[in-house]
Each structure stands twice: as C-alpha cells, then as structure tokens.
Design a protein around this motif. Structure first.
Motif, PDB file in Angstrom:
ATOM      1  N   SER A 660       3.070  -9.933  -5.155  1.00 45.04           N
ATOM      2  CA  SER A 660       3.954  -9.146  -6.012  1.00 45.04           C
ATOM      3  C   SER A 660       5.422  -9.502  -5.780  1.00 45.04           C
ATOM      4  CB  SER A 660       3.732  -7.653  -5.746  1.00 45.04           C
ATOM      5  OG  SER A 660       4.649  -6.861  -6.472  1.00 45.04           O
ATOM      6  N   CYS A 661       5.786  -9.622  -4.519  1.00 44.04           N
ATOM      7  CA  CYS A 661       7.176  -9.941  -4.160  1.00 44.04           C
ATOM      8  C   CYS A 661       7.591 -11.306  -4.711  1.00 44.04           C
ATOM      9  CB  CYS A 661       7.324  -9.906  -2.643  1.00 44.04           C
ATOM     10  SG  CYS A 661       8.993 -10.282  -2.050  1.00 44.04           S
ATOM     11  N   LEU A 662       6.759 -12.312  -4.459  1.00 45.19           N
ATOM     12  CA  LEU A 662       7.072 -13.668  -4.923  1.00 45.19           C
ATOM     13  C   LEU A 662       7.130 -13.724  -6.444  1.00 45.19           C
ATOM     14  CD1 LEU A 662       4.831 -15.764  -2.487  1.00 45.19           C
ATOM     15  CD2 LEU A 662       7.317 -15.504  -2.411  1.00 45.19           C
ATOM     16  N   THR A 663       6.179 -13.055  -7.088  1.00 45.79           N
ATOM     17  CA  THR A 663       6.140 -13.059  -8.554  1.00 45.79           C
ATOM     18  C   THR A 663       7.384 -12.417  -9.142  1.00 45.79           C
ATOM     19  OG1 THR A 663       3.718 -12.920  -8.516  1.00 45.79           O
ATOM     20  CG2 THR A 663       4.819 -12.297 -10.566  1.00 45.79           C
ATOM     21  N   TYR A 664       7.775 -11.285  -8.596  1.00 44.58           N
ATOM     22  CA  TYR A 664       8.927 -10.559  -9.118  1.00 44.58           C
ATOM     23  C   TYR A 664      10.213 -11.396  -9.021  1.00 44.58           C
ATOM     24  CZ  TYR A 664      12.569  -6.964  -9.470  1.00 44.58           C
ATOM     25  OH  TYR A 664      13.670  -6.249  -9.821  1.00 44.58           O
TER      26      TYR A 664
END
Length: 671
Positions: A660-664
């Motif tokens: 989620s962090c990387l995608t955001y």
C-alpha cells in the motif's frame, strides 16, 4: 501401557489407502500433533477389538525408508525404537510391482510386521488376482486383503492382527540379502557388513544397516560411525557413490521374485483411459487439462456448497429478530447477535464450502486423477521449493482460500504444507473478485479496472516468489528438497459411501473447531466497533482510526480506508459495507462487517472522497491482506500450529501495508 493395550503402526506409500484404513479403524478417536523436535505431523488414534484397545500410529506417507526427508527419518526411527509392537505395511494390490518397494526397504528391520493389500476391488476390476497365501509363505509374515473404506472387508485383518500379537512374525530378508551378496557390488556390500556391529543397532539388522550404508544414508552412517571406525566409514562412503542404484536394483529384483506366481492378470487395460492418461500427463496438454478440470471443480464445489451457504446466510436473518424479541438490554442483544449468531451463520457457510470442496476434489482424488495434476506441475512447483502436490491447493484458492488450506492435507511434508498455505494466501479468492471490480470500475473506469486486475496478478506472482524465499528457508530448506517420487494410481470407480462419510466428518469437524475461534474473534471486533450511540463515532475502532491517521497516511490510507482495510481481515465481502458506513457516516461498522450491506453507489462515493493513489493503495492492501477470518481458522485447523498461523497473518498484514505504501507514493507521481 496397561495390559489390554497394544501398539501398532500403519506404514505405506502415499496413495496406498493408509489414511483411509486409519480413519476406518479409529473413526473419531484420533488426534493430531507434531513429532518432538520435528515439523512433521503426528497422527494417532485408537480402536477396541475383543476388549483389547489398539493404539494406532499413522506414520507419514513415504516412498521408502531412506533419509531423504524428516518424514522418512521420523518413520523409521519410530519403527526401530520399539514404539510399535507391530507394523502393518500397506500396499496397493492394483500395482504391487511398484508399491512393494516400501516392503523391500523394510526387510531387515526386526520389528514384527504384516502386509495389508489395499485397493483389492480395483485390482479385481483390472482382472488381477493376488494369491495372498502364497505371498505370505514367501515373505514369512501374514498377508491380508481388504477394501480400505469398507469396514465389512476387515475380518481377515482383525484376525491376522490378533494372531500377530500372540505370535509375532518378522519379514524374511534372506532372499534380498542374498542378492546384495551376489551382485556386481558384492565386495562393497561385504565391506559395509564389516563396518556394522554384528548384532545391529536397535531394531535395525546388520544386513539392513549395511545396505543403507552402501546407499550413502547419512543418518545410518552417523549411527554406525558412533560404534565403528569413523574414518573407515567416511572413506567407504566416498568410495561408493552409486551404491543406492545397486541396492535399488536388488530390491526390484527381489520384488519380482516374490511376486512370481503370485499375481495373475486376465484383462487388458482400457484403451480409452490409456489415451486420456497419455494426454493428462503430457507436457503439451497436461497442464491445460489440469487447470481446466480444477477450475471446473471449483465451480462444482460452489454449486454443491451453495444451498448450505445459503442456509448459513439466512441464519442471522432468522435469529436476529428472535434475539431482539427477548427484551434483553440493547448492548447484550447487539453482542449476542454480533458474535454468537453472526459466527453461527459464518461458520455454517464455511462448513458448507468445505463440504463442497472436499466432496468434489475428494472425488477427483478418489478416481485417481489428482495425482496427475501433481505430476504435471512438479517442475513448476520445484522452483518455489515445493512439490507438485502443492499446485492443487493454490489453484483452489482462486475459489476460496479455505478450500486451498483444506487441500494441503494431501501434501506429505508438514513444512511444505505450511509453506503452501502461506503462498496460497497471496492468491485472490472469489470474494476478492466480487469486491475489487466493483471499486476499480467506478474509480478508474473500464480499461483502468482491467489494468488494476493485471497489476494484482503481477504482484501476486512476485509476492509468491518472495514469500517462498522467506518462509522456505525454514519450512523447506534447500538441502532437504527432493524431487517428487510418486506412483500414478490407476483410475477406478469412486466409493460414494466412504467419500460422503469422510466429507461430512470433515465439514462437521471444521464447524466444531471453527465456531469457538470465530466467536472469540467476533467478540473482540464487536467490542471495538460497538457504539452505544448507535453510530460509528462512539466506537473504539473509530477513535483509534482517527488517532493513528497520521501514521496510516504514510501507508497510503486515510482513517476510513484503513478501518475498511482492518475489516477485510474479517471478511472480504465486508469491505463494501464498511466503506459505505465510513464514507456516508450512517450505520454501524460492525453491522456492515457482519452483513456486507453497502450503498448502491459506494464506488462513486469513494471516487469522490479520496484520491486515485489512495484508492489504488487501498485496493491492493485489501487484496493482499489476511484473506478472511475463516481462512485464518482453516490455516490453524490444517497446520495445528497457532505459532505458524500468527506468523503468516502478521507477515501478510505487514506486506499489505508495504504494498500500500509503495503504491501510494509511486502512483502519486502519475495521478
């Protein structure tokens, strides 16, 4: 052990019918654990016959008694330690030439034994006849025949068991020893004999130890070195690298001599089945046929489970008003409905799906096809540190992770069973396919939704490879990995009575064990989500989500999407309902989690409320989060390990947040 208790062990190759015999003998009187110090499943049970209680150990299914795996080492050490008074060696009567290799590997162990021929109905259908009396004379031990699921066929087994307890007999190894002593490497065998103690070690005879030493068996070499010339043993191993080929040739020659005049065949194999089987195990068509049949199996499982799951879905609808009519305090009514009643509906539905999966895939296993699936995917699964048997649970997980976890029980290695479940969690389940498209199409449009699904599959493959590396170091060490050695069982008609009984027992067992776990977890989540004011703002979960929003923002989720992410651990279907409550401000978080009810325009509401980077991060986080509470319980049920279940769950929560962090942050560069 008291006077009227006797210990026996069941030994046999996979697909020999050993587990069916164990279940038929012990029924519900069995329990599962692990062997001390080993991640190998220990299955024990008991039954009573003529006032004598028999304690039964269902030893791990292996193809030999070599030191190729923990399962094989555990099996032979148990036998040689005197853990059982008698070993019942099971062999498939429909393919005795192949399935007697275990018997040949046992020859030379002094623990009394008897040979049990299974699949006799299949061998009869093939036109094969086995002279059990003549075979018994050649082996020097009792030989009995039975049909594993049919308890009425066990008369000769019980009689031979009682006689063996009174007059135990040991498998004659003289003919096999003579082959070792007369072949091309007879001098090497004689040298091995000179290194081994004259009276053997434990229940291992001198002849058996010498053969294993010639095979380069490291565990036996260590045992012999402890009581012999260590340097001489080391030199012997270096001088005889091909000893295992020699002993195998001797064993197969022994099997051929034993079966001479014992087995007769009067009927040719089916041409139609032979033609299908060539395609089913071919490099060109095998995988496509397997995937097609497994996907069809998933659909049929859903069809079978649908009526039961529908009943489960109606349980809360029927019981909620009944509980409310009693007149209990509002909080107690909410608690009973939100925990006991909701859990009853969920678990009943779960048991229904387990019933469907076990019935359909049990049928494929019963007729002999599932072994073909394992065979054609073996090379593919080897890249993940697994064997071909792991492919079926992973494919089934596209339907439901619960079924994938249940399907791992066919895997012989306990470590690989856990690893397979850990990988299967990365596979998007049917509920995910119902939730994600509804969100992606509203937020990213039709083509965007297709792109998101392709991204999910790309991350899935990467996730599986990384997870295999991380967990495989412990669960399937490189040095312990071996290729899949298996016999393809013959096709045969299913035994519907046995299949239905086994399926019902498993579904009921899941229901009983899951209900308490689900009630406890539901009670915790209810307490966090309950609000005396009737809306979400009074709940601990709401306050917690608002308080840690600065942290969750770093991972790409605001407090609403983070709480919806948390709810997805309970049920993927809950995501739409919870996001509906969180973004509209109307309703209870827990009721939305329990029922999955959502606003009809929830996709548009989310699209208008959060940015596309957050939406994408949220969708991926939900997809790769813990599959659901039911899958968590199924994992606990199949692994019998709270430690590994918690480890896998924490790992998936952590990786979901990282994704989620990387995608955001990456998506923020483009949207």
């Amino acid at each position: 052990m008291i006077a009227n208790e006797r210990k026996i062990a069941l030994l046999g190759q996979p697909n020999s019918g050993k587990s069916t015999v164990f279940n038929t003998l012990t029924g519900a009187h069995q329990h599962v654990g692990n062997w001390p110090g080993k991640t190998v499943e220990k299955v024990e049970g008991e039954f009573t016959r003529n006032s004598v209680k028999y304690l039964v150990a269902d030893l791990p299914g292996t193809y030999s008694l070599s030191a190729n795996s923990d399962e094989e080492i555990v099996t032979r050490d148990y036998i040689a330690s005197g853990g059982a008074e008698l070993t019942c060696i099971l062999a498939d009567a429909s393919q005795l030439e192949r399935s007697l290799f275990m018997l040949a590997d046992y020859a030379g162990i002094n623990t009394p034994a008897m040979l049990v021929l299974t699949m006799t109905d299949v061998s009869t259908a093939q036109g094969k006849s086995v002279d059990a009396e003549k075979l018994s004379q050649k082996l020097g031990i009792p030989v009995v025949s039975l049909v594993a699921p049919d308890k009425k066929s066990y008369g000769s087994f019980y009689q031979a068991l009682e006689e063996s307890m009174k007059t135990p007999k040991r498998l004659s190894a003289d003919a096999l020893t003579a082959l070792y002593e007369s072949g091309e490497q007879k001098k090497a065998y004689e040298k091995a004999i000179s290194l081994v103690p004259a009276d053997g070690i434990d229940q291992y005879s001198t002849a058996w130890l010498a053969a294993k030493l010639l095979e380069g068996d490291s565990v036996v070499a260590h045992k012999v070195s402890a009581v012999s010339d260590k340097e001489a043993v080391k030199a012997f191993l270096a001088e005889n690298p091909d000893g295992s080929l020699y002993t195998s040739d001797c064993k197969f020659a022994w099997i051929e001599s034993v079966l001479f005049g014992v087995v007769t065949k009067t009927r040719k194999d089916s041409q139609l089945l032979s033609k299908f089987d060539r395609a089913a195990i071919s490099k060109r068509w095998g995988k496509a046929i397997a995937i097609g049949i497994v996907l069809l199996g998933i659909i049929l499982s859903m069809v079978v489970a649908a009526p039961i799951m529908t009943v489960g879905g109606q349980i809360p609808t029927l019981l909620y008003p009944l509980v409310e009519s009693i007149g209990l305090p509002a909080w107690l009514t909410s608690f009973i409905n939100g925990t006991i009643v909701t859990a009853l509906g969920w678990v009943f539905s779960m048991a229904g799906f387990v019933f469907g999966i076990n019935l359909v895939f049990g049928l494929l296993e019963e007729v002999g096809y599932m072994a073909r699936v394992s065979y054609v995917f073996d090379n593919t699964m080897n890249k993940l540190g697994l064997q071909g048997k792991s492919i079926m649970p992973m494919l089934v997980s596209f339907g439901c992770t619960i079924g994938g976890a249940a399907g791992t029980r066919v895997i012989d290695s306990y470590g690989q069973r856990i690893l397979t479940i850990a990988l299967a969690w990365a596979v998007p389940c049917g509920a995910t396919f119902a939730v994600i498209p509804a969100l992606t199409s509203s937020i990213f449009g039709g083509m965007g939704a297709i792109g998101v699904m392709l991204l999910i599959f790309a991350i899935m493959f990467l996730h599986i490879m990384i997870t295999a590396k991380i967990f495989g170091r412990k669960l399937s060490p490189v040095e312990d990995r071996t290729g899949l050695i298996m016999e393809l069982p013959p096709y045969h008609k299913p035994r519907w009575g046995s299949l239905l009984r086994t399926t019902v027992v498993r579904a009921c067992d899941v229901f009983k064990k899951a209900f308490v776990v689900v009630v406890v977890v539901a009670a915790v989540f209810w307490a966090l989500a309950y609000s005396g004011s009737g809306d979400m703002t009074g709940s601990v979960l709401y306050k917690f989500g608002k308080a840690i929003e600065p942290v969750t923002k770093f991972f790409g989720m605001g407090w609403q999407t983070f709480l919806a992410f948390v709810s997805s651990m309970i049920s993927k279907e809950a995501v739409l309902g919870v996001t509906s409550v969180l973004f509209t401000g109307a309703g209870s978080i827990w009721e939305a989690t329990a029922t999955g009810a959502a606003d009809a325009n929830i996709g548009q509401i989310i699209a208008a409320s959060i940015s596309k980077p957050e939406a994408l991060a949220f969708i991926l986080a939900v997809n790769f989060n813990v599959p659901c509470l039911m899958a968590l319980n199924a994992t606990l049920h199949e692994t019998h390990s709270a430690k590994w279940t918690v480890r896998i769950a924490l790992y998936y929560i952590a990786t979901a947040l990282i994704i989620s962090c990387l995608t955001y942050h990456i998506a923020g560069l483009f949207f």
